[in-house]
Design an enzyme around this catalytic site. Structure first.
Site, PDB file in Angstrom:
ATOM      1  CG  HIS A 101      45.533  42.992  46.094  1.00 41.16           C
ATOM      2  ND1 HIS A 101      45.435  42.609  45.117  1.00 41.16           N
ATOM      3  CD2 HIS A 101      44.769  41.747  47.221  1.00 41.16           C
ATOM      4  CE1 HIS A 101      43.722  41.940  45.325  1.00 41.16           C
ATOM      5  NE2 HIS A 101      44.594  40.974  46.272  1.00 41.16           N
ATOM      6  CG  ASP A 104      47.928  44.180  43.617  1.00 38.60           C
ATOM      7  OD1 ASP A 104      48.438  42.552  42.894  1.00 38.60           O
ATOM      8  OD2 ASP A 104      46.760  44.176  43.773  1.00 38.60           O
TER       9      ASP A 104
HETATM   10  C1  XLS Z   1      39.634  37.109  44.353  1.00 42.24           C
HETATM   11  C2  XLS Z   1      39.065  38.697  44.722  1.00 42.24           C
HETATM   12  C3  XLS Z   1      40.698  39.720  45.122  1.00 42.24           C
HETATM   13  C4  XLS Z   1      39.093  40.651  46.083  1.00 42.24           C
HETATM   14  C5  XLS Z   1      41.122  41.915  46.419  1.00 42.24           C
HETATM   15  O1  XLS Z   1      38.479  36.582  44.302  1.00 42.24           O
HETATM   16  O2  XLS Z   1      38.104  39.004  44.251  1.00 42.24           O
HETATM   17  O3  XLS Z   1      40.584  40.389  44.094  1.00 42.24           O
HETATM   18  O4  XLS Z   1      38.590  41.803  45.345  1.00 42.24           O
HETATM   19  O5  XLS Z   1      41.582  40.645  47.366  1.00 42.24           O
END
Ligand code: XLS
Ligand code: NI
Ligand code: NI
Length: 435
Positions: A101, A104
């Site tokens: 993301h 991150d």
């Molecule tokens: C959260 C989601 C997130 C997505 C990406 O529960 O799994 O991590 O994979 O935004």
């Protein structure tokens, strides 16, 4: 120069199933050929930047438990150190992919322009690291759920300024993903839903979300991005109800907005459990509808009711998941992203490596079991036998017939169905031979 974070840990190698080294692969041999393809090319493992490097170990009752040299994550110098450590781990594991993301990678800067500039800066840095490196980008995504601006949703926010900020943010993340040669772009709508219907116009929000996704698809074509656009189903958490509830709901949504040929699904084990399904249910449905794009591999605790994002360790479950993936032709641009995090007491660098090694081994065992079932053909044969009645011309013609004509035939021929065993235990015993 090494950051020293993983000092004392050597690159992970395949040592075979009798190996006893906890930091070695016992089942994951990237070179082993399974159903005519290298295991690495089947599984297409990715490390998730957020759980491994950005998450600090908090839970609803307590804060940070991980104390890393790149904390606090509030300046670009430490963002670079985090990237250095991430690539050291990718190299140790020998993984082909990673996912991120925007949040991150670099801290939240407050303004859109500053967010975009720092994202561009850090993704240029990642791009330099990817040059000549094995590890490439499986997908990028925008975090539109952490900052308070997103508390009422992103594309579904009642405030059009938030919709605009979301559009600008996704554009910047698609640009960065494209620049890094990402194979997919993911949208997960953690706050695209509601807390209470008392303040929610569901119809308007769904229309805005549909239009937003159409804009994403339009932009993909505009910039020539060849990756898949994926949405990730999840029923709730953080919102009480999320619009991308499960695979069936997402498919209905995509068809309503005419996006079913442009967007596929990123399916996560834990989200399937939260939706009251099994992972293989979600995968089998997506495969049967031609909508499987990629997977987020993890496992949910069956008691807690939360999205616990643990590393997978249930081989029979994972085997059934890969069975359906292989039956669907396997991954093309998708892969197996470890959307999985350590338990918050697992504070050592070694824990981070061991978690991935174990997860990759579980997936390798599952893949091999799935491939063996496919080669044996027992489940296919059982299905063919169970549905054999539909192979007759008469049965097929019935589907083009009508109720009255069928009723006449039932009376004329005195049709009286005889119940037959579903053979569930026999099939469960069969699967058990392979796992
Ligand atoms: C959260 C989601 C997130 C997505 C990406 O529960 O799994 O991590 O994979 O935004
Ligand atoms: Ni999740
Ligand atoms: Ni996920």
């Amino acid at each position: 120069m090494s950051t020293g974070f993983f000092d004392g840990i050597a690159p992970i190698t395949f040592q075979g199933r009798d190996g006893t080294d906890p930091l070695a692969y016992r089942h994951y041999d990237p070179e082993e050929v399974v159903l005519g393809k290298r295991m690495e090319d089947h599984l297409r493992f990715a490390v998730a930047y957020w759980h491994s490097f950005a998450w600090e170990g908090g839970d609803p009752f307590g804060g940070q438990t991980f104390v890393r040299p790149w904390h606090p994550q509030d300046d670009m110098g430490r963002a670079r150190m985090k990237a250095d450590v991430a690539f050291e781990m990718f190299d140790l594991l020998g993984v082909p992919y990673f996912c991120w993301h925007d949040l991150d990678l670099r801290p939240e800067q407050g303004s859109f322009a500053a967010n975009r500039d720092t994202l561009n800066e850090i993704t240029d840095y990642l791009g330099e690291k990817m040059q000549g490196n094995k590890t490439q980008l499986l997908w990028g995504t925008a975090n539109m759920f952490t900052d308070r601006r997103w508390m009422g949703g992103a594309s579904t926010n009642p405030d059009p300024d938030v919709f605009a900020f979301a559009a600008a943010t996704v554009k910047s993340c698609m640009d960065a993903t494209h620049k890094l040669g990402g194979q997919n772009y993911v949208l997960w709508g953690g706050r695209e839903g509601y807390e209470t219907l008392l303040n929610t116009d569901m119809g308007a929000e769904l229309d805005h979300m549909g239009r937003f996704l159409s804009m994403v698809v339009e932009y993909k074509h505009k910039i020539g991005f060849k990756g898949q656009i994926l949405v990730e189903p999840k029923p709730q958490e953080p919102s009480k109800h999320q619009y991308d509830f499960d695979v069936a709901t997402c498919i209905g949504f995509l068809r309503k907005y005419g996006l079913e040929s442009e967007v596929k699904l990123n399916i996560e084990q834990g989200h399937a459990i939260l939706a009251g399904h099994s992972f293989e249910h979600e995968l089998a449905l997506a495969v049967s509808e031609g909508m499987l794009g990629s997977i987020d591999m993890n496992r949910n605790d069956y008691q807690s009711g939360w999205d616990t994002d643990q590393f997978p360790n249930n081989v029979p479950e994972v085997a059934l998941a890969y069975y359906h993936i292989l039956k669907g032709g396997g991954f093309t641009q998708g892969g197996t992203n470890f959307d999985a995090k350590l338990r918050r007491q697992s504070i050592d660098a070694e824990d981070l490596i061991a978690a991935h090694v174990g997860g990759m081994d579980v997936c390798a065992r599952g893949l091999k079991a799935a491939a063996a079932m496919i080669e044996d053909g027992g489940l296919d044969a059982a299905l063919a036998e169970r549905y054999a009645g539909w192979d007759t011309a008469e049965a097929k013609a019935m589907l083009d017939s009508d109720l009255a004509t069928i009723a006449q035939r039932v009376e004329r021929e005195g049709i009286a169905p005889q119940p037959r065993s579903g053979r569930q235990e026999i099939l469960e015993n069969y699967v058990n031979r392979f796992v």
